[in-house]
Scaffold this motif. Structure first.
Motif, PDB file in Angstrom:
ATOM      1  N   ARG A  34       0.831  -1.202   0.000  1.00  0.00           N
ATOM      2  CA  ARG A  34       0.000   0.000   0.000  1.00  0.00           C
ATOM      3  C   ARG A  34       0.868   1.255   0.000  1.00  0.00           C
ATOM      4  O   ARG A  34       0.529   2.242  -0.634  1.00  0.00           O
ATOM      5  CB  ARG A  34      -0.896   0.009   1.235  1.00  0.00           C
ATOM      6  N   MET A  37       2.095   2.272  -3.446  1.00  0.00           N
ATOM      7  CA  MET A  37       1.112   2.711  -4.430  1.00  0.00           C
ATOM      8  C   MET A  37       1.187   4.226  -4.624  1.00  0.00           C
ATOM      9  O   MET A  37       1.390   4.972  -3.669  1.00  0.00           O
ATOM     10  CB  MET A  37      -0.304   2.329  -3.992  1.00  0.00           C
ATOM     11  N   THR A  38       1.018   4.656  -5.862  1.00  0.00           N
ATOM     12  CA  THR A  38       1.000   6.084  -6.148  1.00  0.00           C
ATOM     13  C   THR A  38      -0.394   6.634  -5.852  1.00  0.00           C
ATOM     14  O   THR A  38      -1.366   5.876  -5.816  1.00  0.00           O
ATOM     15  CB  THR A  38       1.344   6.347  -7.626  1.00  0.00           C
ATOM     16  N   SER A  40      -2.346   8.185  -7.798  1.00  0.00           N
ATOM     17  CA  SER A  40      -3.263   7.896  -8.909  1.00  0.00           C
ATOM     18  C   SER A  40      -3.758   6.450  -8.840  1.00  0.00           C
ATOM     19  O   SER A  40      -4.923   6.178  -9.166  1.00  0.00           O
ATOM     20  CB  SER A  40      -2.605   8.179 -10.252  1.00  0.00           C
ATOM     21  N   ASP A  41      -2.899   5.512  -8.408  1.00  0.00           N
ATOM     22  CA  ASP A  41      -3.336   4.125  -8.247  1.00  0.00           C
ATOM     23  C   ASP A  41      -4.422   4.024  -7.182  1.00  0.00           C
ATOM     24  O   ASP A  41      -5.433   3.345  -7.362  1.00  0.00           O
ATOM     25  CB  ASP A  41      -2.168   3.220  -7.834  1.00  0.00           C
ATOM     26  N   ILE A  42      -4.203   4.702  -6.076  1.00  0.00           N
ATOM     27  CA  ILE A  42      -5.166   4.692  -4.979  1.00  0.00           C
ATOM     28  C   ILE A  42      -6.500   5.270  -5.442  1.00  0.00           C
ATOM     29  O   ILE A  42      -7.561   4.707  -5.192  1.00  0.00           O
ATOM     30  CB  ILE A  42      -4.615   5.475  -3.773  1.00  0.00           C
ATOM     31  N   ASP A  44      -7.632   5.505  -8.512  1.00  0.00           N
ATOM     32  CA  ASP A  44      -8.248   4.603  -9.495  1.00  0.00           C
ATOM     33  C   ASP A  44      -9.013   3.482  -8.798  1.00  0.00           C
ATOM     34  O   ASP A  44     -10.174   3.210  -9.127  1.00  0.00           O
ATOM     35  CB  ASP A  44      -7.185   3.982 -10.411  1.00  0.00           C
ATOM     36  N   LEU A  45      -8.355   2.833  -7.843  1.00  0.00           N
ATOM     37  CA  LEU A  45      -8.992   1.712  -7.154  1.00  0.00           C
ATOM     38  C   LEU A  45     -10.231   2.147  -6.379  1.00  0.00           C
ATOM     39  O   LEU A  45     -11.286   1.512  -6.465  1.00  0.00           O
ATOM     40  CB  LEU A  45      -7.997   1.046  -6.202  1.00  0.00           C
ATOM     41  N   HIS A  65     -13.113  10.578  -9.176  1.00  0.00           N
ATOM     42  CA  HIS A  65     -11.688  10.259  -9.348  1.00  0.00           C
ATOM     43  C   HIS A  65     -10.823  11.481  -9.047  1.00  0.00           C
ATOM     44  O   HIS A  65      -9.796  11.368  -8.365  1.00  0.00           O
ATOM     45  CB  HIS A  65     -11.420   9.740 -10.760  1.00  0.00           C
TER      46      HIS A  65
END
Length: 157
Positions: A34, A37-38, A40-42, A44-45, A65
């Motif tokens: 965790r 994670m960037t 943007s990844d967070i 997105d998810l 988003h």
């Protein structure tokens, strides 16, 4: 017969302890993943999870988003401030720092709630509100179990 019983008991005890260590290491790995994670990844998810649960439109997805991305970036900045440089000992925050962090976190939650209220329709917002307490309830239940285990281990020592 007694020797056989003692050996069997020792094996079961050791087996149980080994399984607990595996669970702890898995949690540690998950938290490390965790941390890697960037923002943007967070975002997105989280936005995809909300899309599935709330049936968001394309426009709502984009707005959610963007909101989650800004929140993730702010949280990453705060996390970087708090992480100790390698070699330094991690220190617990003072009472004033802790209160300041809690106030900041609550302010962020209030702002997030306001923004979500403007993005979502009434039905979606009602579902969104119902989602949050369950997560906290589960987390609280899990923490109670962990506290009970710690108390038992402390009493045994």
């Amino acid at each position: 017969m007694k020797k056989l019983l003692v050996i069997a008991l020792a094996l079961f005890t050791l087996n149980g302890m080994a399984q607990e260590k595996d669970k702890r290491s898995d949690r540690k790995d998950r938290s490390e993943r965790r941390m890697e994670m960037t923002p943007s990844d967070i975002a997105d998810l989280k936005s995809k999870k909300l899309t599935l649960k709330l049936d968001l439109t394309e426009a709502q997805q984009k707005e959610v988003h963007a909101l989650l991305l800004s929140e993730a970036k702010a949280n990453e900045g705060l996390r970087k401030k708090r992480t100790a440089v390698e070699g330094e000992k991690k220190e617990k925050p003072s009472k004033e720092e802790f209160i300041k962090m809690q106030n900041l976190r609550l302010d962020q939650q209030i702002e997030m709630k306001r923004e979500m209220k403007t993005i979502l329709n009434a039905e979606q917002y009602a579902k969104f509100e119902k989602m949050k307490p369950r997560e906290h309830k589960k987390r609280g239940h899990r923490n109670k179990k962990q506290d009970q285990k710690r108390d038992k281990q402390h009493d045994e020592k």
